[in-house]
Design an enzyme around this catalytic site. Structure first.
Site, PDB file in Angstrom:
ATOM      1  N   CYS A  34       0.833  -1.215   0.000  1.00  0.00           N
ATOM      2  CA  CYS A  34       0.000   0.000   0.000  1.00  0.00           C
ATOM      3  C   CYS A  34       0.867   1.265   0.000  1.00  0.00           C
ATOM      4  O   CYS A  34       0.517   2.256  -0.645  1.00  0.00           O
ATOM      5  CB  CYS A  34      -0.919   0.023   1.226  1.00  0.00           C
ATOM      6  SG  CYS A  34      -2.419  -0.958   1.080  1.00  0.00           S
TER       7      CYS A  34
ATOM      8  N   CYS B 163      -8.468  -2.967  -4.012  1.00  0.00           N
ATOM      9  CA  CYS B 163      -7.710  -3.798  -4.947  1.00  0.00           C
ATOM     10  C   CYS B 163      -8.239  -5.240  -4.912  1.00  0.00           C
ATOM     11  O   CYS B 163      -8.585  -5.756  -3.838  1.00  0.00           O
ATOM     12  CB  CYS B 163      -6.239  -3.817  -4.558  1.00  0.00           C
ATOM     13  SG  CYS B 163      -5.416  -2.230  -4.718  1.00  0.00           S
TER      14      CYS B 163
ATOM     15  N   CYS C 171      -5.520   1.530   4.416  1.00  0.00           N
ATOM     16  CA  CYS C 171      -4.388   1.420   3.498  1.00  0.00           C
ATOM     17  C   CYS C 171      -3.268   2.420   3.800  1.00  0.00           C
ATOM     18  O   CYS C 171      -2.213   2.373   3.184  1.00  0.00           O
ATOM     19  CB  CYS C 171      -4.861   1.598   2.064  1.00  0.00           C
ATOM     20  SG  CYS C 171      -5.837   3.085   1.831  1.00  0.00           S
TER      21      CYS C 171
HETATM   22  S1  SF4 Z   1      -4.845  -2.901  -1.229  1.00  0.00           S
HETATM   23 FE1  SF4 Z   1      -3.611  -4.781  -1.497  1.00  0.00          FE
HETATM   24  S2  SF4 Z   1      -2.940  -4.852  -3.662  1.00  0.00           S
HETATM   25 FE2  SF4 Z   1      -3.732  -2.758  -3.201  1.00  0.00          FE
HETATM   26  S3  SF4 Z   1      -1.911  -1.588  -2.724  1.00  0.00           S
HETATM   27 FE3  SF4 Z   1      -2.729  -2.325  -0.748  1.00  0.00          FE
HETATM   28  S4  SF4 Z   1      -1.753  -4.341  -0.336  1.00  0.00           S
HETATM   29 FE4  SF4 Z   1      -1.341  -3.769  -2.509  1.00  0.00          FE
END
Ligand code: SF4
EC number: 1.8.4.10
Length: 236
Positions: free
Chosen positions: A124, A206, A232
């Site tokens: 993230c 995501c 995130c």
């Molecule tokens: S939500 Fe998951 S895939 Fe998206 S940036 Fe964060 S860790 Fe990576």
């Protein structure tokens, strides 16, 4: 601009945000965004995950052609990219897509595949936090779709506050709204929504880190499910 002037400007912005947070607590979402448009003009933007276009729609009423910033992490569902394209095509907004410095393939080569499973905070940071920090650099204020009822971590979200990390005014015009309020606004104004919301998802992020929610779970339970991670890093 000297360092002293820059400091004073930042302090003034912070005081403005804190005062507005108190004074606009009972204002409508549109009134809050009208205040943002009058206060910051083109140095104000909306960020959108393209879960729905409610805040973008509200902001376009307050400031036609408003910048709508979307983070394309490279891991989105096709439905999310489709929602972004539809918003760009039909709404009176200027969609700006931010991308991480590395493609997914480049990140895999440097950190190994599926970093999101092994170290989601780092993933993230690389794919969301850093690109947003760079993308917001030219703005004084940004609006989000955060709502107090989404989770415990969002329960105290002010309608206008100070984003200490980015040193910007952070506006959450629908902080007080319920899910029902969102649905009513969507229905009344024919606002675009991500098709995944009709397919069991209550919050869309995501693809590798999002699952459908079960009955009785809160809206963000499908994000990083099974992990202690709940945010995130964009709103910390
Ligand atoms: S939500 Fe998951 S895939 Fe998206 S940036 Fe964060 S860790 Fe990576």
């Amino acid at each position: 601009m000297t360092a002293t002037q820059e400091q004073r400007t930042t302090e003034e912005l912070k005081a403005l945000a804190e005062r507005a947070g108190r004074e606009l607590e009972d204002a409508s979402a549109l009134e809050i965004l009208q205040w943002a448009a009058e206060s910051f003009g083109s140095r104000f933007c909306v960020t959108s995950s393209m879960e729905d276009a409610v805040v973008a729609h509200l902001a376009s009423r307050a400031l036609p052609g408003v910048d709508v910033v979307f983070l394309d992490t490279g891991y989105h569902f096709p439905e999310t990219i489709g929602t972004r394209d539809a918003v760009e095509a039909v709404m009176d907004v200027n969609v700006i897509t931010l991308t991480p410095r590395q493609s997914v393939a480049e990140q895999d080569a440097e950190y190994g595949p599926r970093l999101h499973d092994r170290d989601p905070d780092l993933c993230c940071a690389l794919r969301k936090v850093k690109p947003l920090e760079e993308g917001l650099a030219g703005y004084l204020a940004w609006a989000t779709g955060l709502r107090r009822d989404e989770s415990e971590t969002r329960a105290n979200t002010p309608v206008v506050g100070w984003d200490e990390k980015r040193r910007k005014v952070k506006i959450s015009p629908i902080a007080k709204w319920s899910q029902e309020d969102v649905q009513t606004y969507v229905a009344e104004h024919g606002v675009l929504t991500n098709p995944l919301l009709m397919d069991g998802y209550a919050s869309v992020g995501c693809a590798p880190c999002t699952r459908r929610v079960l009955e009785g779970e809160d809206a963000r339970a499908g994000r990083w499910a099974g992990r202690s991670k709940t945010e995130c890093g964009l709103h910390g």
